[in-house]
Design an enzyme around this catalytic site. Structure first.
Site, short mmCIF file in Angstrom:
data_model
loop_
_atom_site.label_atom_id
_atom_site.label_comp_id
_atom_site.label_asym_id
_atom_site.label_seq_id
_atom_site.Cartn_x
_atom_site.Cartn_y
_atom_site.Cartn_z
CB VAL A 213 -0.44 0.45 1.26
CG1 VAL A 213 -2.31 1.57 1.30
CG2 VAL A 213 -1.60 -1.39 1.32
CG HIS A 214 3.06 3.22 -3.01
ND1 HIS A 214 2.78 1.73 -4.20
CD2 HIS A 214 3.21 3.44 -4.13
CE1 HIS A 214 2.96 1.93 -5.35
NE2 HIS A 214 2.60 3.72 -5.06
NE ARG A 215 -1.16 3.85 -6.75
CZ ARG A 215 0.17 4.37 -7.70
NH1 ARG A 215 0.22 5.16 -7.64
NH2 ARG A 215 0.71 3.25 -7.83
NE ARG A 248 1.82 9.18 0.23
CZ ARG A 248 2.23 10.09 -0.83
NH1 ARG A 248 3.11 9.83 -1.56
NH2 ARG A 248 1.26 11.10 -0.52
CG ASP A 289 -2.62 1.93 -2.99
OD1 ASP A 289 -1.04 1.28 -3.34
OD2 ASP A 289 -2.01 2.45 -1.89
#
Ligand code: UD1
Ligand code: UDP
Length: 379
Positions: A213-215, A248, A289
């Site tokens: 997950v990083h979006r 992030r 994502d």
């Protein structure tokens, strides 16, 4: 012929590895046949700087050492893109390349594209034509603008070519296939032979969920992030879930104090590419994502659940290998539990594994004589 390649973020290192290797092969062939060699100069903007997001890829994938490292680092979008632009311009004036090559849709892509075209240097965009049709995504802005000013639009899929046609862009459009597919084929065996990630994490093939997950849309919204983490935790009660966490996301989990939501989810640092593709091909299902990871799931015939409302890789959804859930907890949990390979015949949407070779051939045959770079008026 001289190409300046601009990279800066993790997925661009994987893409550049495939094309740089193809340039190397081209040059070996050129030396044997008296053909023209291609000189590639790599520029690293420094958008990604943690070793786990950058240096490991250069080491493992044998990417040439960047001649220029701009060390821009993390900044707000405008400042980051602007500083990259200002730093790329003088080196393009200095190097005077025939072509600037950019990949994908990051801020490094847009900065490289703008720097090239403001100096009237030919611009080649690998992964041209992809669209989410969601203009709230920074990547959508980057790719729309880059495509608008590119001379060579090197598309991975038929859908990408169609998107460009609909925008009235036809000149310079070439469907070459997907360089990430090339990379996955090339490194897959090496990953099987050398990666010990399954043993290290005590995972059984086909018996775990792999997550990334990083979006921005998921990480910057604490409600969405909480829903995603809680859903993974729920699934982890029945099946091991490994979450390879982008820094992030790690920072935002800490900032919003969400670690407790992760339950039994096994959180690990980002892994190197060979470990990643070993994890991907061994997973029962992938939840992500990431654009690249969605495709890699398809390459490795692993069902995918995508934590977004839309995707650029529409063919993975249409063929039944990928399901879009957004951040809806009920949808995520049911999609992960029900995920299985569809019965339908598989289609090679992403080319024949030689997209990079086609790109190099296309660029070498492309006449840039009329577009020689001009010195900026400031010099
Ligand atoms: C960027 C791209 C995204 C791509 C992703 C690949 C843009 C707008 N986004 O997103 O399209 O999918 O790369 O991974 O270009 N950080 C670190 N260490 C690093 C780099 C970043 O800790 O080496 C942290 C910083 O807190 C930074 C945040 O991650 O502010 C976001 O980094 P940034 O490069 O702006 O965006 P990504 O989310 O990585
Ligand atoms: N990747 C990796 N290690 C990880 C997560 C991803 O090597 O821990 C690789 C992945 O296999 C793919 C690329 O990074 O090749 C995708 O990058 P990312 O998800 O950061 O960006 P996106 O594709 O969404 O732009």
């Amino acid at each position: 012929m001289k190409i300046v390649t601009i990279v800066g973020a993790r997925p661009q290192f994987v893409k550049a590895a495939a094309v740089s290797r193809a340039i190397g092969l081209w040059n070996i062939n050129a030396a044997g046949t008296g053909g023209k060699a291609i000189e590639e100069i790599l520029v690293h903007t420094g958008q990604h700087y943690d070793a786990s997001l950058s240096q490991v890829f250069f080491d493992e994938l044998e990417i040439p050492t960047p001649r220029y490292h701009l060390e821009i680092g993390s900044l707000p979008h405008g400042a980051q893109t602007g500083r990259m632009l200002a730093a790329i311009e003088p080196l393009l004036v200095e190097e005077h390349p025939d072509t600037v090559l950019v990949y994908g849709d990051t801020n490094s892509t847009l900065a490289g594209a703008l720097a090239a075209k403001k100096l009237n240097i030919a611009l080649a965009h690998v992964e041209a034509g992809l669209r989410s049709f969601n203009r709230r995504m920074p990547e959508e802005i980057n790719r729309v603008l880059t495509d608008r000013i590119s001379d060579a639009l090197l598309c991975p899929t038929t859908a990408a070519v169609t998107n460009l046609r609909r925008e009235g862009i036809q000149k310079g459009v070439e469907q070459v296939g997907d360089v990430m597919y090339d990379a996955s084929l090339f490194y897959r065996k090496r990953a099987r032979d050398t990666s010990r990630v399954l043993e290290r994490l005590e995972l059984e093939t086909g018996r775990f969920v792999l997550a990334t997950v990083h979006r921005a849309e998921n990480t910057d919204d604490p409600v969405r992030l909480t829903h995603i983490l809680s859903s993974l935790a729920k699934v982890a009660k029945d099946l091991p879930v490994v979450l390879a966490l982008h820094p992030r996301t790690r920072k935002l989990i800490a900032q919003h104090d969400l670690s407790a939501r992760l339950g039994r989810v096994q959180v690990i640092d980002p892994v190197a590419y060979l470990d990643m593709i070993r994890l991907e091909e061994s997973a029962r299902v992938i939840v992500t994502d990431s654009g690249g990871v969605q495709k890699e799931a398809y390459f490795f015939r692993v069902p995918c659940v995508t934590l977004r409302q839309e995707t650029e890789w529409v063919e993975t959804v249409e063929s039944g290998w990928n399901r879009l859930t957004g951040a809806d907890p009920a949808l995520i949990c049911s999609a992960l539990r029900e995920a299985q390979a569809p019965n339908a015949t598989r289609v090679e949407f992403y080319g024949d594994g030689d997209a990079a070779g086609k790109i190099v051939k296309y660029l070498s045959g492309y006449s840039f004589a009329a577009r020689a770079p001009q010195r900026s008026s400031a010099n």
